[in-house]
Enzyme design. Structure first.
Site, short mmCIF file in Angstrom:
data_model
loop_
_atom_site.label_atom_id
_atom_site.label_comp_id
_atom_site.label_asym_id
_atom_site.label_seq_id
_atom_site.Cartn_x
_atom_site.Cartn_y
_atom_site.Cartn_z
N HIS A 158 5.93 6.62 -2.33
CA HIS A 158 7.25 7.17 -2.62
C HIS A 158 7.11 8.65 -2.98
O HIS A 158 7.84 9.50 -2.48
CB HIS A 158 7.90 6.48 -3.83
CG HIS A 158 8.06 5.01 -3.69
ND1 HIS A 158 7.96 4.15 -4.75
CD2 HIS A 158 8.32 4.23 -2.61
CE1 HIS A 158 8.16 2.91 -4.34
NE2 HIS A 158 8.37 2.94 -3.04
N CYS A 202 0.82 -1.21 0.00
CA CYS A 202 0.00 0.00 0.00
C CYS A 202 0.86 1.26 0.00
O CYS A 202 2.07 1.23 0.17
CB CYS A 202 -0.94 -0.02 1.20
SG CYS A 202 -0.09 0.19 2.78
N ARG A 244 11.50 -5.11 7.69
CA ARG A 244 12.41 -4.94 6.58
C ARG A 244 13.82 -4.90 7.11
O ARG A 244 14.05 -4.55 8.26
CB ARG A 244 12.09 -3.67 5.80
CG ARG A 244 10.83 -3.83 5.01
CD ARG A 244 10.48 -2.55 4.33
NE ARG A 244 11.30 -2.35 3.16
CZ ARG A 244 12.13 -1.33 3.03
NH1 ARG A 244 12.26 -0.47 3.97
NH2 ARG A 244 12.83 -1.20 1.94
N ALA A 303 2.95 1.91 3.03
CA ALA A 303 4.17 1.08 3.04
C ALA A 303 5.28 1.78 2.26
O ALA A 303 6.44 1.79 2.68
CB ALA A 303 3.89 -0.30 2.45
FE1 CFM Z 1 13.16 0.87 -5.10
FE2 CFM Z 1 12.73 -1.53 -5.21
FE3 CFM Z 1 11.17 0.07 -3.79
FE4 CFM Z 1 13.68 -0.36 -2.98
FE5 CFM Z 1 12.57 -2.32 -1.52
FE6 CFM Z 1 11.63 -3.43 -3.70
FE7 CFM Z 1 10.07 -1.88 -2.26
MO1 CFM Z 1 10.72 -4.25 -1.40
S1 CFM Z 1 14.63 -0.72 -4.83
S2 CFM Z 1 12.60 1.43 -3.10
S3 CFM Z 1 14.31 -1.10 -1.06
S4 CFM Z 1 11.38 -0.09 -5.86
S5 CFM Z 1 12.85 -4.29 -2.21
S6 CFM Z 1 12.40 -3.54 -5.80
S7 CFM Z 1 9.57 -3.64 -3.30
S8 CFM Z 1 10.81 -2.24 -0.34
S9 CFM Z 1 9.25 0.00 -2.73
#
Ligand code: CFM
Length: 536
Positions: A192, A59, A93, A62
């Site tokens: 993000h 989500c 994590r 997250a």
């Molecule tokens: Fe970038 Fe990723 Fe992600 Fe990441 Fe991650 Fe991920 Fe994620 Mo899990 S590099 S920031 S540290 S997109 S492993 S492939 S899914 S937490 S949002």
């Protein structure tokens, strides 16, 4: 069925046939049989998941709280919501951190939540949120508090930003809120963007003091999973490159505040942090380009790119020396392992950038990537940023604020002219070419993979290793295929940089060559399958 023999087009048709036709039509656009790097193909991505399809996605909360802000050790990350949202975000994590002394603050091992109850949902939770801010301040005297909104907060209309302003005033520290309710976007990706915006608004640019160093960079989109950032810090230091700020592996509030002073932004995970990179260039004049420190060769290439940017001959030769030194052990390890991994097959379904980056490590082992995809990447992560102008902005994306950024005349500094950029040729400033150009003809590229599609990939192609996360792990392993987690590294790692690459080679060698998997038979391989249809 023998490996590799099924035509991917046929695989796609068979899978789509099983879906109701409306769903099949939608999934068809997200499952691409790659016609080769030179062919531009469009993929449907960053759209709502079909309910019931069993997605790998998470989500918005997250993406904001866990991913972008999670790895920073000295901000109290306070979750405003029911305790369940924190339970699943607490230490699940594996981003690590290393305070310089035991006295330095590290709140990453704590879990801060307002623990909303029924009465807070009915009568509002702002009072409880204020109390929680005061309590956190009393206990820890942190430099900053970040307030993260979970779904109910948006539903009942608590104003976390007003609370943040009030608490900032009252406590005299930086307090900022995030409207990152879980439902705010179609996936983590929205979180993000929300995190990037708030950091830009409330943190970056607050402190002009910075560490000495001739070549100062910010590393964006590196989250210190399994200690990756420690390995990168080691390498950069060895090269004489100063890490001014990290977003956000092993980072601190102070680093974010001084990020505007760096000479260069390098971007690891494009998906999660491209917004900050773009905004910092506009506001402060810091150029950015994409790097990849996953894979020994790509680490070397990334270091050379940084040295080339600074154009300093001493730095360039230092970097070459470091690469030569580090590559000795890398080569030695590969030479030993390669014969055992050559020709094996991998599939990678990870959130954003890892499904792309890790293909480098597999190819160093002589392994082929037959299928890959992102949980929540956008079209630009697949097809490259050149498609950005053609991406249609839908209601879900419009939901997320686009900051209008102006140049900060007092703090803006031109680091490189447009001509200077051009002179560096194929350097790829402000660009990411995406995953597709690096994938071979005939591979399957699948966005937001469903559980059914995952099972069919495994059943038909029997990869030697399937890379995904904890949600997929045991389903896949029960099918007799080893699963390597690429979100948390299964307690392995680091995998970034040179020593990280060596760790990865060794782990994959063990995984794909252990005999245990040959002893497991999937039910359909050992028992007759009974199929039935409705008589009516
Ligand atoms: Fe970038 Fe990723 Fe992600 Fe990441 Fe991650 Fe991920 Fe994620 Mo899990 S590099 S920031 S540290 S997109 S492993 S492939 S899914 S937490 S949002």
């Amino acid at each position: 069925m023998a490996k590799y023999e099924i035509d991917p087009l046929r695989w796609k048709q068979e899978v789509l046939k099983k879906y109701p036709s409306k769903i099949g039509k939608k999934r068809e656009k997200s499952i691409i049989v790659h016609e080769g790097p030179e062919v531009a193909q469009q993929i449907m991505a960053n759209v709502r998941t079909i309910p019931g399809i069993i997605t790998q996605r998470g989500c918005t909360y997250a993406g904001c709280k866990g991913v972008v802000l999670g790895p920073t050790r000295d901000i109290v990350n306070l979750v405003h919501g029911p305790i369940g949202c924190s339970f699943y975000a607490w230490l699940t994590r594996r981003n690590q951190t290393r305070p310089p002394t035991p006295e330095d603050p590290n709140y990453m091992t704590y879990c801060f939540s307002t623990d909303m109850q029924d009465s807070n949902i009915v009568f509002g939770g702002e009072i409880k949120l204020k109390q929680a801010c005061r309590e956190a301040y009393e206990l820890f005297k942190p430099k900053a508090i970040g307030i993260f909104s979970t779904c109910p907060v948006g539903l009942i209309g608590d104003d976390v930003h007003a609370v943040a302003r009030e608490m900032k005033e009252e406590l005299g520290i930086n307090v900022f809120g995030f409207s990152c309710e879980g439902y705010k976007g179609v996936s983590q990706s929205a979180g993000h963007h929300i995190a990037n915006n708030a950091l830009m608004k409330h943190v970056i640019g607050l402190n002009d003091k910075y560490p000495a160093g001739k070549f100062r960079i910010n590393m964006l989109g590196e989250y210190n999973i399994g200690g990756d950032a420690f390995e990168l810090e080691r390498i950069l230091e060895k090269c004489g490159i100063t890490l001014n700020a990290s977003f956000s592996g092993n980072s601190t509030m102070e680093q974010f505040e001084r990020a505007h002073t760096a000479d260069l932004n390098v971007v690891m995970c494009h998906r999660s942090i491209n917004y900050v990179a773009e905004m910092m260039e506009k506001k402060y004049g810091i150029p950015w380009f994409k790097v990849n420190f996953i894979g020994a060769e790509s680490s070397a290439k990334s270091l050379r790119k940084i040295a080339e940017y600074f154009g300093d001959s001493e730095l360039k030769s230092r970097v070459e020396q470091v690469i030569a030194e580090e590559m000795l052990l890398v080569k030695e390890t590969i030479d030993e392992i390669y014969p055992r991994t050559d020709g094996k097959m991998a599939m990678l379904f990870v959130g954003g950038s890892r499904a792309h980056h890790y293909q480098e490590l597999f190819s160093e082992l002589g392994m082929k990537t037959l299928s890959a995809g992102y949980e929540f990447g956008h079209r630009d992560d697949y097809e490259g940023r050149r498609v950005l102008p053609t991406i249609q902005v839908d209601a879900d994306s419009r939901n997320i604020e686009e900051l209008s950024i102006e140049r900060d005349e007092a703090k803006y500094k031109e680091r490189i002219t447009e001509e200077g950029k051009k002179a560096l040729g194929g350097f790829g400033f402000n660009d990411y070419e995406g995953m597709m150009v690096d994938m071979a003809k005939g591979t399957l590229i699948i966005d937001d993979l469903s559980h059914y599609e995952m099972e069919k990939l495994i059943e038909i192609y029997h990869p030697d290793v399937f890379c995904a996360g904890i949600k997929e792990k045991y389903c896949v392993q029960k099918m007799g295929i080893p699963l390597k987690q690429l979100h948390s590294y299964d307690y392995g790692g680091p995998y970034a940089g040179f020593l990280g690459a060596i760790n990865f080679y060794k782990d994959i060698d063990m995984i794909v060559n252990t005999s245990i998997w040959k002893l497991i038979k999937a039910p359909w391989e050992s028992e007759p399958v009974i199929e039935a249809e409705y008589a009516a």
